[in-house]
Scaffold this active site. Structure first.
Site, PDB file in Angstrom:
ATOM      1  N   ASP A  19      60.203 -20.169 -56.280  1.00  0.00           N
ATOM      2  CA  ASP A  19      60.897 -18.627 -56.450  1.00  0.00           C
ATOM      3  C   ASP A  19      62.156 -18.611 -57.042  1.00  0.00           C
ATOM      4  O   ASP A  19      62.608 -19.689 -57.369  1.00  0.00           O
ATOM      5  CB  ASP A  19      60.947 -18.055 -55.179  1.00  0.00           C
TER       6      ASP A  19
HETATM    7  C1  BGC Z   1      60.546 -12.759 -55.720  1.00  0.00           C
HETATM    8  C2  BGC Z   1      59.285 -13.054 -56.059  1.00  0.00           C
HETATM    9  C3  BGC Z   1      59.052 -12.887 -57.468  1.00  0.00           C
HETATM   10  C4  BGC Z   1      60.212 -13.403 -58.353  1.00  0.00           C
HETATM   11  C5  BGC Z   1      60.224 -12.883 -59.837  1.00  0.00           C
HETATM   12  C6  BGC Z   1      61.780 -13.192 -56.474  1.00  0.00           C
HETATM   13  O1  BGC Z   1      62.852 -12.437 -55.965  1.00  0.00           O
HETATM   14  O2  BGC Z   1      60.615 -13.112 -54.303  1.00  0.00           O
HETATM   15  O3  BGC Z   1      58.177 -12.500 -55.211  1.00  0.00           O
HETATM   16  O4  BGC Z   1      57.697 -13.166 -58.012  1.00  0.00           O
HETATM   17  O5  BGC Z   1      61.501 -12.721 -57.927  1.00  0.00           O
HETATM   18  O6  BGC Z   1      60.666 -11.489 -60.127  1.00  0.00           O
END
Ligand code: BGC
Length: 754
Positions: A286
């Site tokens: 993530d």
């Molecule tokens: C979130 C993810 C997301 C990623 C990309 C993160 O902060 O937890 O779910 O896909 O950002 O935007």
């Protein structure tokens, strides 16, 4: 001394992790030998820096010389948040023609519940209990996103959540592992289509692996403490089902479980994901979750974070900069093996090949736009209709008949085009949203006078200044529809709440409108289950719409007037009080389960003796039961369940039985019922939940019609992970229920025999 400890620690990790490196080369039936040969051929030519480049994902920061050079030199393998296909093509052309090996970039974006045409938030989609609807919606999202040059979405999120305080419950499929798995798999199939290489397919990303929805206190990013059997029996099921449906990628979670952050959890990524589940796509971290392991206290610095993540099996670093800055050093020092790097790159290239990006790297920018196509809007409307849950309908307040000539539409969400789309709406245009106000005026305005008064400027508005006007409007109408709830910003990532009742002066607004003495319908648009006990009592009817998206207005208007009949069911238990959380239907039984004779706080006599209330487990001020059980949802018609029959009362190991019940539509409307099958394993080697959803079917019945509904229940459906963490089917007594929610009463007994 500290240096020495650090040195020994690093040495230890290096030893353990290099020698136990994740074996991603396990044979997988899905692997195509020709593709694997192409990957090997590329790997032979790639420098270490180029390999690490494939493992690096950055967020697009505009077309400039830096990004062009980064692509040209092969130091980026993927970009997220590039949504202009012309810009995408520009960079892709550099990757294909100017980088040494011509490896295409893969572009990712959070297409969570629609790209342009916004669908209900995932929690609302789960409320449809209709996997086909979910699949269709994801296919629409994929077609729109792919036309904008997006190859890959970071969805579905399959984190089980038993906590409405957690803002990201909006993005989940609710509390049930089976429903989450069925819906998650359907979403994957919708995004990816028949073939990942189709021009309307995008790669799915199952997230957040694992357990993120169990954040303590519902506070985002918080630690989870999920023990091993619960992890298997509940939390992993949804991700597994989506991976079995062919999901191309997996994202690690932000949380630590029992002290181990997901991006450093080798057991999870190697043993479970690769070895047990045979996943052969790639794993992305993530956003910055690799260096965030320093904050967790799991890595001393970025280098150790990169070491831990790479050796745990994280193939791509999303915006962490840990891989591009640290991996080469770690490889040269022998702490991360060449095999680990090659495996990661292999996984990434495999998906790039499967997506056909080597052969078709560009987006056709001359194709006519598919955004908001008629068919897309129709699918979004149908999904919204199926997602709305009827929670109360006293005296058949709904649907409105032609006696309704004047309708007072009140409330901060009645005409809130942005908020109606819900969280994770990066690309949906609020000008395309049709609100309840617009829909009622357009579709019903010829026959019904719609009087609109906001009452509150927005959902957190504390001012009651406009109440008098709102009440006056209510007095002038035959019926009052109050649309309340939450603005989009109140749920989603990092937007958790400690109190999940209606905010601002909305509670007071409902009580005020009640004074008009007109039938009062409350429509709630929200990103989570809210504690709405008082308002439920005040209103004559309640429709609950988890933020319903672009076409929420027309869906709600048709439901109010009976052109559509509600069929949604709650994918999550609704608590009466926030203090009941976690409250979920598939809990275990305590040794002293509450019974229906519980004495509540204000009924306790003065100076009652200590044990006079009985010693059972419930909250004195909330009771044992929630406000609404999982699976609950009314219809304009009524359904009767009867005549339950089993083809056999004994299931042999590896056998199955058929469970049949009769469903009758006993009301006046043709309607759809979600028939649900629940099971309880009465005695197990570990205590089993009081009920577990095992199957469901949407059944369409005309008024007065009956139908036998049959489920096949196999012994394997009753397997669980036991005390020694082996999956077992245990002989013994079971109970099952068939009905319209998790409190179903029509029951039968059966046994599993050896
Ligand atoms: C979130 C993810 C997301 C990623 C990309 C993160 O902060 O937890 O779910 O896909 O950002 O935007």
């Amino acid at each position: 001394m500290k240096h020495k400890v650090n040195f020994i620690r690093t040495l230890f990790f290096a030893f353990v992790l290099v020698f136990l490196a994740c074996d991603a080369t396990k044979p997988s039936t899905a692997k195509d030998p020709e593709t694997e040969a192409k990957i090997d051929n590329l790997l032979m030519q790639m420098t270490l820096e180029e390999k690490i480049g494939q493992m690096n994902q950055l967020s697009f920061w505009g077309i400039n010389d830096d990004v062009k050079e980064a692509v040209r030199s092969g130091s980026i393998g993927s970009l997220l948040n590039i949504i202009d296909p012309k810009q995408g093509n520009t960079l892709q052309k550099i990757a294909m023609e100017e980088s040494r090996l011509g490896i295409p970039l893969i572009y990712g974006r959070d297409v969570i519940h629609g790209f342009k045409t916004m669908f209900p938030i995932p929690l609302g989609q789960a409320a449809t209990f209709n996997p086909e609807t979910i699949r269709e919606g994801a296919a629409v999202a994929a077609a729109e996103a792919r036309s904008a040059g997006i190859h890959w979405t970071f969805a579905p999120m399959l984190d089980i959540s038993r906590d409405g305080r957690w803002g990201r419950i909006a993005e989940s499929m609710g509390e049930d592992p089976y429903l989450t798995g069925v819906m998650g798999a359907a979403m994957v199939r919708g995004f990816q289509g028949e073939n990942l290489a189709n021009s309307t397919s995008i790669a799915a990303c199952v997230k957040h692996f694992f357990g993120y929805g169990a954040a303590e206190a519902g506070k985002d990013y918080n630690s989870t403490n999920i023990p091993p059997a619960l992890m298997r029996n509940v939390y992993l099921q949804g991700y597994k089902a989506a991976i079995e449906a062919g999901a191309a990628t997996v994202m690690t979670a932000f949380n630590d479980n029992d002290g181990v952050p997901a991006s450093g959890n080798r057991f999870l990524l190697c043993n479970i994901l690769r070895d047990e589940w045979k996943f052969d796509g790639f794993v992305v971290s993530d956003w910055a979750s690799i260096p965030e392991m320093i904050n967790h206290g799991f890595a001393a610095n970025a280098k150790e974070a990169a070491l831990r993540a790479a050796n745990a099996g994280v193939d791509m670093d999303m915006m962490g900069m840990a891989y591009p800055q640290q991996l080469a050093k770690l490889v040269k020092e022998g702490k991360v093996s060449q095999t680990v790097i090659d495996d990661a790159v292999r996984n990434i290239l495999r998906i790039k090949f499967r997506m056909g990006l080597f052969d078709n790297p560009y987006t056709d920018t001359s194709a006519p736009s598919v955004f908001y196509a008629e068919s897309h809007l129709a699918t979004a409307k149908k999904t919204a209709e199926e997602s709305v849950v009827l929670l109360k309908n006293a005296n058949q307040t709904l649907p409105f008949t032609d006696k309704v000539k004047t309708l007072a539409l009140i409330g901060p969400l009645a005409d809130a085009p942005h908020d109606q789309m819900g969280t994770w709406t990066f690309d949906g245009d609020k000008n395309k949203t049709i609100t309840p106000l617009a829909a009622l005026q357009t579709a019903y305005g010829n026959n019904v006078k719609v009087l609109y008064e906001k009452g509150l400027a927005y959902s957190r508005d504390l001012s009651t200044a406009a109440f008098a006007k709102a009440l006056q409007t209510a007095h002038q109408a035959d019926v009052v529809v109050a649309v309340v709830g939450e603005e989009a910003i109140m749920s989603g990532e990092a937007h958790s709440l400690a109190d999940i009742s209606l905010k601002g002066a909305q509670k007071a607004l409902i009580q005020e409108l009640k004074k008009a003495g007109k039938p009062l319908v409350m429509v709630v648009m929200a990103g989570r289950p809210l504690t709405i006990g008082d308002e439920l009592e005040a209103a004559d009817a309640v429709l609950y719409a988890f933020h319903p998206g672009t076409m929420g207005g027309p869906a709600i208007a048709d439901l109010l007037f009976g052109k559509a009949v509600p069929s949604g069911k709650l994918p999550v238990t609704f608590p009466k009080e926030v203090g009941q959380i976690p409250v979920y239907y598939n809990h275990n039984s305590s040794g002293r389960p509450a019974n229906k004779t519980e004495t509540l706080l204000y009924d306790i006599p003065l100076e009652a003796s200590q044990t006079s209330l009985g010693n059972t487990g419930y909250h004195l001020d909330a009771g044992f039961d929630p406000l609404f059980p999982f699976g609950f949802g009314l219809s304009y018609t009524t359904f009767e369940y009867s005549n339950i029959r089993l083809s056999d009362t004994k299931i042999k190991t590896f056998g199955s039985i058929d469970v049949t019940a009769q469903l009758k539509n006993t009301g006046n409307y043709d309607a759809t019922e979600v028939v649900q099958l629940y099971v309880r394993d009465i005695t197990g080697s570990i205590a089993r939940p009081v009920r577990e959803l095992k199957s469901f079917k949407r059944v369409v019945l005309k008024a007065g019609e009956s139908q036998d509904v049959t489920f096949t229940l196999a012994s394997d459906d009753l397997a669980f992970w036991g005390i020694d963490l082996k999956r077992i089917v245990e002989p013994g007594a079971f109970k099952l229920w068939v009905g319209g929610n998790s409190d179903a009463t029509l029951e039968a007994d059966f046994e599993i025999v050896e």
